[in-house]
Scaffold this motif. Structure first.
Motif, PDB file in Angstrom:
ATOM      1  N   SER A   1       0.868  -1.174   0.000  1.00 47.19           N
ATOM      2  CA  SER A   1       0.000   0.000   0.000  1.00 47.19           C
ATOM      3  C   SER A   1       0.902   1.220   0.000  1.00 47.19           C
ATOM      4  CB  SER A   1      -0.915   0.023   1.229  1.00 47.19           C
ATOM      5  OG  SER A   1      -1.768   1.156   1.202  1.00 47.19           O
TER       6      SER A   1
ATOM      7  N   TYR B   1       0.987   5.751  -1.060  1.00 46.75           N
ATOM      8  CA  TYR B   1       0.458   6.967  -1.689  1.00 46.75           C
ATOM      9  C   TYR B   1       1.536   8.030  -1.635  1.00 46.75           C
ATOM     10  CZ  TYR B   1      -1.954  11.357  -2.434  1.00 46.75           C
ATOM     11  OH  TYR B   1      -2.302  12.591  -2.909  1.00 46.75           O
TER      12      TYR B   1
ATOM     13  N   TYR C   1      -4.270   4.510 -10.045  1.00 44.96           N
ATOM     14  CA  TYR C   1      -4.743   5.430  -9.017  1.00 44.96           C
ATOM     15  C   TYR C   1      -5.633   6.504  -9.621  1.00 44.96           C
ATOM     16  CZ  TYR C   1      -4.608   8.791  -5.193  1.00 44.96           C
ATOM     17  OH  TYR C   1      -4.957   9.651  -4.194  1.00 44.96           O
TER      18      TYR C   1
ATOM     19  N   ARG D   1      -9.518   4.209  -0.292  1.00 44.58           N
ATOM     20  CA  ARG D   1     -10.123   3.845   0.980  1.00 44.58           C
ATOM     21  C   ARG D   1     -10.739   5.082   1.623  1.00 44.58           C
ATOM     22  NH1 ARG D   1      -7.384   4.858   5.659  1.00 44.58           N
ATOM     23  NH2 ARG D   1      -5.319   5.788   5.476  1.00 44.58           N
TER      24      ARG D   1
ATOM     25  N   GLU E   1      -4.841   6.004  -0.099  1.00 48.16           N
ATOM     26  CA  GLU E   1      -4.411   4.728  -0.683  1.00 48.16           C
ATOM     27  C   GLU E   1      -5.616   3.981  -1.255  1.00 48.16           C
ATOM     28  OE1 GLU E   1      -1.980   5.774   2.967  1.00 48.16           O
ATOM     29  OE2 GLU E   1      -4.102   5.567   2.471  1.00 48.16           O
TER      30      GLU E   1
ATOM     31  N   SER F   1      -8.028   0.771  -1.753  1.00 47.28           N
ATOM     32  CA  SER F   1      -8.523  -0.183  -0.757  1.00 47.28           C
ATOM     33  C   SER F   1      -8.564  -1.597  -1.307  1.00 47.28           C
ATOM     34  CB  SER F   1      -9.929   0.224  -0.306  1.00 47.28           C
ATOM     35  OG  SER F   1     -10.498  -0.776   0.519  1.00 47.28           O
ATOM     36  N   TYR F   2      -8.170  -2.536  -0.461  1.00 47.29           N
ATOM     37  CA  TYR F   2      -8.178  -3.944  -0.836  1.00 47.29           C
ATOM     38  C   TYR F   2      -9.573  -4.549  -0.807  1.00 47.29           C
ATOM     39  CZ  TYR F   2      -3.135  -4.590  -1.178  1.00 47.29           C
ATOM     40  OH  TYR F   2      -1.831  -4.539  -1.595  1.00 47.29           O
TER      41      TYR F   2
ATOM     42  N   TYR G   1       3.394   1.342   4.611  1.00 50.86           N
ATOM     43  CA  TYR G   1       2.014   1.855   4.665  1.00 50.86           C
ATOM     44  C   TYR G   1       1.112   0.669   4.999  1.00 50.86           C
ATOM     45  CZ  TYR G   1       3.962   5.874   2.176  1.00 50.86           C
ATOM     46  OH  TYR G   1       4.718   6.959   1.807  1.00 50.86           O
TER      47      TYR G   1
ATOM     48  N   LEU H   1      -4.769  -0.782   4.818  1.00 56.44           N
ATOM     49  CA  LEU H   1      -5.246  -1.386   3.577  1.00 56.44           C
ATOM     50  C   LEU H   1      -6.719  -1.139   3.347  1.00 56.44           C
ATOM     51  CD1 LEU H   1      -3.514  -4.840   4.125  1.00 56.44           C
ATOM     52  CD2 LEU H   1      -2.542  -2.806   3.037  1.00 56.44           C
TER      53      LEU H   1
END
Length: 245
Positions: free
Chosen positions: A33, A35, A50, A58, A63, A65-66, A98, A101
């Motif tokens: 993760s 940014y 991105y 998220r 960042e 999101s998973y 980072y 997540l």
């Protein structure tokens, strides 16, 4: 950049260099993760994904999101790509720089850990044969790690990872090297020992490389791969091996 374009991708070039110079095993680390503030390099480092999918951010952060399966598939494919070169021993999933997540879009810790454990399990199963898988995590309590989605106890228990790297260094202190400089200035004897060990290891690697090269040349001559008339003469009797011109 010209050399990279002509000879291949950077981590594959590095892997070949490590092997040629007998520098040990190479693992490629991937930040799971990240940014970067837009600016000189931010747009490049964040990548096109991105900007193509801002809806994947998220909630409460920048960042990606998973929670999004498409994003997990993308990261999975990146890991497979960097693990593919022959001379790379394995990969390290770096959750330490980072570690967030997920955001407010998914707050259930059990669902977070389920998603991430399934992801790690898939990476383990799809990794090329013989490659090792490591994970770097910060040094929180297990409960806090699971709240982030990082159930590393299960990863270890199920054999999903080969090495667990525990670190107390996050992005806030990643570039703070002054503490090490101050320590070595106060303990010069320790600094000297570390430097001597590093130099000794380097000399040992160089000696091993030379021994390997010599063995390779010797094996090449003794293997019979050359025509008989071009092989080294092993005869001890001068009358049979001297040549007069």
């Amino acid at each position: 950049f010209r050399k990279i374009n002509e000879t291949g991708i950077p981590h594959e070039m590095l892997a070949n260099y490590v092997r040629e110079h007998n520098l040990g095993e190479l693992y490629v680390s991937q930040r799971m993760s990240a940014y970067y503030t837009p600016g000189t390099m931010g747009e490049y480092l964040n990548g096109t994904l991105y900007f193509l999918h801002p809806e994947w951010k998220r909630e409460g952060g920048n960042e990606l999101s998973y929670i999004h399966e498409e994003y997990r598939n993308y990261v999975h494919d990146v890991l497979m790509e960097i693990a593919a070169p022959e001379n790379i021993k394995g990969i390290t999933m770096d959750f330490g720089r980072y570690y967030l997540l997920f955001g407010g879009e998914l707050t259930d810790a059990k669902e977070r850990t389920r998603i991430m454990t399934d992801f790690v399990r898939r990476v383990r199963n799809d990794l090329p044969k013989g490659k090792l898988l490591n994970a770097r995590v910060l040094n929180p309590t297990a409960d806090k790690a699971e709240a982030w989605g990082l159930d590393y106890k299960t990863w270890v228990k199920e054999g999903l990872i080969d090495r667990l790297i525990i670190s107390d260094q996050g992005h806030e202190t990643f570039f703070d090297y002054h503490q090490y400089i101050a320590y070595f200035e106060e303990h010069p004897a320790t600094a000297k020992v570390i430097l001597e060990k590093a130099m000794m290891a380097n000399r040992a690697r160089e000696a091993a490389r030379k021994a390997r090269d010599n063995a390779r040349r010797k094996t090449g001559l003794e293997s019979g791969g050359m025509p008989d008339k071009l092989q080294d003469c092993n005869e001890k009797d001068p009358s049979l091996c001297e040549l007069y011109i």
